[in-house]
Design a protein around this motif. Structure first.
Motif, PDB file in Angstrom:
ATOM      1  N   LYS A 158       0.832  -1.200   0.000  1.00  0.00           N
ATOM      2  CA  LYS A 158       0.000   0.000   0.000  1.00  0.00           C
ATOM      3  C   LYS A 158       0.866   1.249   0.000  1.00  0.00           C
ATOM      4  O   LYS A 158       1.922   1.291   0.639  1.00  0.00           O
ATOM      5  CB  LYS A 158      -0.931   0.013   1.214  1.00  0.00           C
ATOM      6  CG  LYS A 158      -2.018  -1.046   1.161  1.00  0.00           C
ATOM      7  CD  LYS A 158      -2.943  -0.941   2.345  1.00  0.00           C
ATOM      8  CE  LYS A 158      -4.057  -1.994   2.260  1.00  0.00           C
ATOM      9  NZ  LYS A 158      -4.993  -1.902   3.400  1.00  0.00           N
ATOM     10  N   VAL A 159       0.389   2.249  -0.734  1.00  0.00           N
ATOM     11  CA  VAL A 159       1.061   3.548  -0.819  1.00  0.00           C
ATOM     12  C   VAL A 159       0.058   4.618  -0.431  1.00  0.00           C
ATOM     13  O   VAL A 159      -1.103   4.587  -0.873  1.00  0.00           O
ATOM     14  CB  VAL A 159       1.612   3.807  -2.238  1.00  0.00           C
ATOM     15  CG1 VAL A 159       2.200   5.209  -2.336  1.00  0.00           C
ATOM     16  CG2 VAL A 159       2.661   2.769  -2.596  1.00  0.00           C
ATOM     17  N   TYR A 160       0.486   5.578   0.384  1.00  0.00           N
ATOM     18  CA  TYR A 160      -0.375   6.672   0.825  1.00  0.00           C
ATOM     19  C   TYR A 160       0.167   7.974   0.260  1.00  0.00           C
ATOM     20  O   TYR A 160       1.366   8.248   0.322  1.00  0.00           O
ATOM     21  CB  TYR A 160      -0.431   6.731   2.351  1.00  0.00           C
ATOM     22  CG  TYR A 160      -1.052   5.490   2.952  1.00  0.00           C
ATOM     23  CD1 TYR A 160      -2.426   5.409   3.155  1.00  0.00           C
ATOM     24  CD2 TYR A 160      -0.262   4.395   3.287  1.00  0.00           C
ATOM     25  CE1 TYR A 160      -3.002   4.263   3.690  1.00  0.00           C
ATOM     26  CE2 TYR A 160      -0.834   3.243   3.819  1.00  0.00           C
ATOM     27  CZ  TYR A 160      -2.196   3.191   4.010  1.00  0.00           C
ATOM     28  OH  TYR A 160      -2.767   2.054   4.530  1.00  0.00           O
ATOM     29  N   LEU A 161      -0.749   8.772  -0.297  1.00  0.00           N
ATOM     30  CA  LEU A 161      -0.405  10.059  -0.906  1.00  0.00           C
ATOM     31  C   LEU A 161      -1.088  11.174  -0.130  1.00  0.00           C
ATOM     32  O   LEU A 161      -2.301  11.140   0.087  1.00  0.00           O
ATOM     33  CB  LEU A 161      -0.857  10.093  -2.369  1.00  0.00           C
ATOM     34  CG  LEU A 161      -0.772  11.451  -3.072  1.00  0.00           C
ATOM     35  CD1 LEU A 161       0.679  11.875  -3.260  1.00  0.00           C
ATOM     36  CD2 LEU A 161      -1.502  11.410  -4.413  1.00  0.00           C
ATOM     37  N   SER A 162      -0.303  12.164   0.287  1.00  0.00           N
ATOM     38  CA  SER A 162      -0.840  13.349   0.948  1.00  0.00           C
ATOM     39  C   SER A 162      -0.534  14.546   0.071  1.00  0.00           C
ATOM     40  O   SER A 162       0.618  14.739  -0.347  1.00  0.00           O
ATOM     41  CB  SER A 162      -0.193  13.520   2.329  1.00  0.00           C
ATOM     42  OG  SER A 162      -0.705  14.665   2.977  1.00  0.00           O
ATOM     43  N   THR A 163      -1.551  15.327  -0.256  1.00  0.00           N
ATOM     44  CA  THR A 163      -1.410  16.423  -1.209  1.00  0.00           C
ATOM     45  C   THR A 163      -2.119  17.665  -0.699  1.00  0.00           C
ATOM     46  O   THR A 163      -3.173  17.586  -0.071  1.00  0.00           O
ATOM     47  CB  THR A 163      -1.998  16.022  -2.579  1.00  0.00           C
ATOM     48  OG1 THR A 163      -1.345  14.845  -3.048  1.00  0.00           O
ATOM     49  CG2 THR A 163      -1.821  17.133  -3.597  1.00  0.00           C
ATOM     50  N   ILE A 164      -1.524  18.825  -1.015  1.00  0.00           N
ATOM     51  CA  ILE A 164      -2.158  20.124  -0.793  1.00  0.00           C
ATOM     52  C   ILE A 164      -2.463  20.736  -2.150  1.00  0.00           C
ATOM     53  O   ILE A 164      -1.591  20.796  -3.029  1.00  0.00           O
ATOM     54  CB  ILE A 164      -1.244  21.063   0.026  1.00  0.00           C
ATOM     55  CG1 ILE A 164      -1.158  20.586   1.472  1.00  0.00           C
ATOM     56  CG2 ILE A 164      -1.764  22.497  -0.019  1.00  0.00           C
ATOM     57  CD1 ILE A 164      -0.293  21.450   2.367  1.00  0.00           C
TER      58      ILE A 164
END
Length: 505
Positions: free
Chosen positions: A359-365
């Motif tokens: 699993k890969v988690y992406l956090s974006t603004i």
């Protein structure tokens, strides 16, 4: 097998209902008409009674074995064994088979679905009359009336009746020749119908149950021309329901040079340059930016003809909500995601990608001014470092005096001390969605939705290591900022839009 009581009940109802077999069958669910009439005759011949006879007593064990062996040696057909040996009834033979060879009796197929090919083969066997209609019906597991219903539907009401086998010896040579010609015509008609149906499915890519008469005139013409080497034009036009003048017009139209040939090639290039992410509206925006004058409907039709379909959405499953672990700030945005200047309103969230490697988690603004992904971080764990590092990168793009509103959902990452301390240090005004109200941060959800549709869904990620996947995801975000056009920005990407306003170099 029906008991003596079942038979008596059926016969008494038969008499009470004025000898209406259908009324009896509708109420009891049994028997067939023939059995009911036989029971009634037996009832009268035995003085208004039906004797309780065990059918097993009439046959020795040797006769039972002979019948069962014949059943297995001659195609597993109850009716065929009954006709060949003269005994027993089909129901009794089935009981013998279950008794002597349990589990080996062929299950009646009358309840399974029959496709068009099965029906056509059965009707061809019927009209050639190499075997009786009853034997064909028994072999495929349907009633004889069903077989004739298939014939009427496939050949039409005008189809000539076939002559029973036992009456052919009395026919003259001319009558036999006429019958042969009629049967050959029936077979030709069936073969033509099958060819049209197969061409509709294979050549035009339609579904199995499509009616060839519901095709467009152009599709009908293409189908007719593909079958002309083996079938007459008149028969083909009648089968698909196309007038000869319409066929002639479509042939002339298809013979003309394609006026959209160059446009088709350019649309394909645009579609593939976007890795299959652009639908017809964005393709149309690119063409308009290049000075090509064409309507959206033409672009949509060309893409449909070329089987150029944009990615399809999937399901979003990850949630970072862990309960009310601290006081939540007020919702300052209230679903108004419009910003008149850069760095005035920013949204953030986390999403999950599950691939075979992990699993890969992406956090974006995202900046609400133009939808630009200001900062993004990726990790195999949705921890505090993921969001804090992202916030640090996003704060580095702020100039003196810029203090944006930072809006997010109620995820636990945005309620931990590290996030709160950074917001205070960078002068970011915190705003948070209401509990369990995803529309309050819908613009951020829309960004992740587009990202997953265009990058993630519909691709086979087997064999992709985590590092390679993260690299490809980062490349997509760069492409999103620099090249992906947005209709609301006048067909420009976020970076192009800012440069057009003089807000970026």
């Amino acid at each position: 097998m029906c008991t003596r009581g079942d038979k008596l009940k059926a016969v008494e109802l038969f008499i009470r209902y004025d000898f209406s077999p259908q009324s009896v069958i509708s109420e009891l669910g049994y028997p067939c008409r023939g059995s009911l009439y036989n029971w009634y005759e037996e009832y009268l011949s035995n003085g208004n009674d039906i004797p309780d006879v065990n059918p097993y007593k009439h046959y020795s064990e040797g006769l039972k074995r002979v019948a069962v062996d014949h059943y297995f040696e001659h195609g597993k057909c109850l009716a065929r064994t009954r006709r060949a040996l003269g005994y027993p009834p089909k129901e009794l033979l089935a009981a013998w088979i279950d008794e002597l060879e349990p589990g080996r009796r062929k299950v009646n197929r009358k309840h399974r679905g029959f496709g068009d090919g099965d029906k056509e083969n059965a009707v061809i066997r019927l009209v050639t009359r190499k075997e009786s209609a009853q034997s064909i019906a028994d072999d495929i597991g349907v009633k004889r009336a069903t077989l004739y219903n298939w014939k009427r539907r496939l050949l039409g009401e005008e189809a000539p009746s076939t002559m029973p086998i036992e009456k052919r010896d009395d026919m003259g040579i001319e009558e036999l020749l006429e019958m042969k010609a009629a049967l050959e015509a029936d077979i030709d008609k069936l073969e033509l119908k099958r060819a049209v149906l197969e061409g509709t499915v294979e050549l035009l890519g339609k579904g199995q149950g499509v009616d060839p008469r519901m095709l467009t005139n152009r599709e009908k013409t293409i189908l007719v021309e593909s079958l002309r080497p083996t079938h007459k034009l008149r028969d083909l036009l009648d089968m698909v329901g196309l007038a000869k003048s319409s066929h002639r017009y479509q042939m002339a139209a298809m013979a003309k040079p394609d006026k959209h040939a160059d446009l088709r090639m350019r649309i394909c290039d645009i579609f593939h340059d976007s890795c299959g992410r652009y639908g017809y509206r964005r393709v149309h925006s690119v063409l308009r930016a290049e000075g090509v004058t064409v309507s959206e409907k033409v672009v949509c039709r060309i893409m449909a003809e070329g089987d150029l379909h944009a990615c399809r959405p999937g399901k979003r499953r990850y949630s970072s909500y862990k309960g009310e672990i601290s006081d939540a700030p007020e919702n300052l945005v209230k679903r108004d995601f419009h910003a008149d200047a850069p760095n005035a309103l920013r949204l953030t969230d986390i999403t999950e990608f599950s691939i075979p490697a992990g699993k890969v988690y992406l956090s974006t603004i995202v900046d609400c001014f133009d939808g630009k992904a200001v900062a993004s971080t990726m990790s195999t764990s949705p921890n505090a470092e993921l969001v804090n590092t992202m916030l640090d990168d996003a704060a580095a793009t702020l100039t003196d005096g810029e203090h944006p509103i930072g809006h997010n959902d109620r995820g636990c990452h945005y309620r931990w001390p590290g996030w709160i301390e950074r917001c205070e240090r960078y002068g970011i005004t915190r705003s948070m969605s209401r509990k369990g109200c995803s529309p309050d941060n819908s613009a951020m959800g829309g960004f992740f939705g587009r990202l997953k549709v265009e990058f993630f869904y519909g691709r086979d990620w087997k064999g992709w290591p985590i590092e390679r996947f993260m690299e490809a995801l980062g490349e997509y975000i760069d492409w999103y900022n620099e090249k992906r056009i947005e209709v609301s920005l006048g067909g420009l990407s976020p970076a192009q839009y800012r440069r057009s306003l003089g807000l970026a170099a």
